[in-house]
Write an enzyme that holds these catalytic residues in place. Sequence first.
Site, PDB file in Angstrom:
ATOM      1  N   ASP A  12       0.875  -1.172   0.000  1.00 47.33           N
ATOM      2  CA  ASP A  12       0.000   0.000   0.000  1.00 47.33           C
ATOM      3  C   ASP A  12       0.906   1.214   0.000  1.00 47.33           C
ATOM      4  O   ASP A  12       1.555   1.520   0.998  1.00 47.33           O
ATOM      5  CB  ASP A  12      -0.906  -0.013   1.239  1.00 47.33           C
ATOM      6  CG  ASP A  12      -1.848   1.186   1.278  1.00 47.33           C
ATOM      7  OD1 ASP A  12      -1.709   2.084   0.425  1.00 47.33           O
ATOM      8  OD2 ASP A  12      -2.709   1.225   2.174  1.00 47.33           O
ATOM      9  N   ASN A 104      16.435  -7.252   0.486  1.00 46.20           N
ATOM     10  CA  ASN A 104      15.249  -8.084   0.401  1.00 46.20           C
ATOM     11  C   ASN A 104      14.092  -7.284   0.995  1.00 46.20           C
ATOM     12  O   ASN A 104      14.257  -6.669   2.038  1.00 46.20           O
ATOM     13  CB  ASN A 104      15.477  -9.384   1.179  1.00 46.20           C
ATOM     14  CG  ASN A 104      14.399 -10.423   0.925  1.00 46.20           C
ATOM     15  OD1 ASN A 104      13.220 -10.161   1.121  1.00 46.20           O
ATOM     16  ND2 ASN A 104      14.813 -11.608   0.504  1.00 46.20           N
ATOM     17  N   TYR A 227       0.348  -0.816  14.911  1.00 38.81           N
ATOM     18  CA  TYR A 227      -0.541  -0.930  13.768  1.00 38.81           C
ATOM     19  C   TYR A 227      -0.208   0.142  12.740  1.00 38.81           C
ATOM     20  O   TYR A 227      -0.239   1.334  13.034  1.00 38.81           O
ATOM     21  CB  TYR A 227      -2.007  -0.781  14.194  1.00 38.81           C
ATOM     22  CG  TYR A 227      -2.959  -0.843  13.021  1.00 38.81           C
ATOM     23  CD1 TYR A 227      -3.215  -2.058  12.397  1.00 38.81           C
ATOM     24  CD2 TYR A 227      -3.572   0.296  12.529  1.00 38.81           C
ATOM     25  CE1 TYR A 227      -4.060  -2.136  11.308  1.00 38.81           C
ATOM     26  CE2 TYR A 227      -4.428   0.233  11.441  1.00 38.81           C
ATOM     27  CZ  TYR A 227      -4.677  -0.980  10.841  1.00 38.81           C
ATOM     28  OH  TYR A 227      -5.507  -1.054   9.761  1.00 38.81           O
ATOM     29  N   LYS A 230      -3.283  -3.109   7.536  1.00 41.07           N
ATOM     30  CA  LYS A 230      -3.459  -4.554   7.517  1.00 41.07           C
ATOM     31  C   LYS A 230      -2.537  -5.170   6.466  1.00 41.07           C
ATOM     32  O   LYS A 230      -2.035  -4.501   5.572  1.00 41.07           O
ATOM     33  CB  LYS A 230      -4.924  -4.898   7.230  1.00 41.07           C
ATOM     34  CG  LYS A 230      -5.358  -6.213   7.888  1.00 41.07           C
ATOM     35  CD  LYS A 230      -5.099  -6.232   9.381  1.00 41.07           C
ATOM     36  CE  LYS A 230      -5.395  -7.589   9.990  1.00 41.07           C
ATOM     37  NZ  LYS A 230      -4.920  -7.672  11.366  1.00 41.07           N
TER      38      LYS A 230
END
Length: 365
Positions: A12, A104, A227, A230
């Site tokens: 995102d 990575n 958080y 998601k």
Amino acid sequence: MVKTTVSVIKADVGSFPGHSRTHPKILEAAARRLKEAEGNLIIDSYVTHCGDDLELIMTHTRGEDDEEIHRLAWDIFMECAGIAREMKLYGAGQDLLGDSFSGNVKGMGPGVAEMEFEERGSDPVLIFMADKTEPGAWNYFLYKIFADPFNTSGLVIDPSLHEGFIFEVHDVMEKRRIRFSTPEESYSLLAYIGAPSRYVIKYVWKKNGIIAASTSTQRLSLIAGRYVGKDDPVMIIRAQSGFPAVGEVLDPFRTPILVAGWMRGSHHGPFMPVGVCDANCTQFDGPPRVICLGFQVCNGRLIGPADMFDDPAFDGVRLQCCELSNMMRAHGPFEPHRLSLSEMEYTTLPAVEKEFKDRWEDIPK
């Protein structure tokens, strides 16, 4: 024989309005960068979105975890995040946990699913991409596809599937893994994967070691310690000729299971299979969505895609998901719509708890 690698890497990098969808300018920029790399670093590519997630699909011959492939994806995400910031899109760069590439993208925010294989005479590959949920959302479907004979009749009547599959399960909390052989260890497998917030299926193999499925298992909250959004996982599944048929892979998605995520990553909601045109999360920033693109892989080229859920056969489950959404939303801030306290530890609730921690008193005896 040179093996083909399919890499699906998502992030995102910014969306509009709010968390609902990816802007066309971002999709165009990502597609242009991948096309420039074709014939050099990669063989073929395809760019799409699921909700607010930018999805990069690439084929190449460099194997899994290749530094240059991951660097290409990281550079694209960073460029697209810059475009998002210029347009003041929401959550610009939210999945990019760092400023510089470290070899990575795993552990840096983006989700990654990859598999390397020798191409068969015909190699159908299905790529699933989700929004507003966690990696464990795939557990139910992978079990149904590769271990449930009531879903996959090939497990019973096709000699090439009859001996079953091997599942690799990751404990995302303790950073450990274990393998289960089915059908003989099916009940033990279920004992773990029935807790999808902690135990996540990473790979599925045939008993001879040939790869059948690969998923992303990155948990953003565990990486960042808070958080930040998601996880919105991706998954690659090979079908036909020694694997479950395309229809057997898709059929479990007619069941509207409840998954964790949805609004603020803090609620349970139905997992709705939709065509790409409907992969835009609106109702309460959801409900959680899943799309599936089908390709034939031919000498590393992607023949397709076919939009597998753009089909009236899935209208029934979509209606059920809408009904379940209304039922779950009626709970408001109460469980089981809201996640359990153990899962809320990695959402924004701890900030609220901190504000009131000094106001608690012992109950008199």
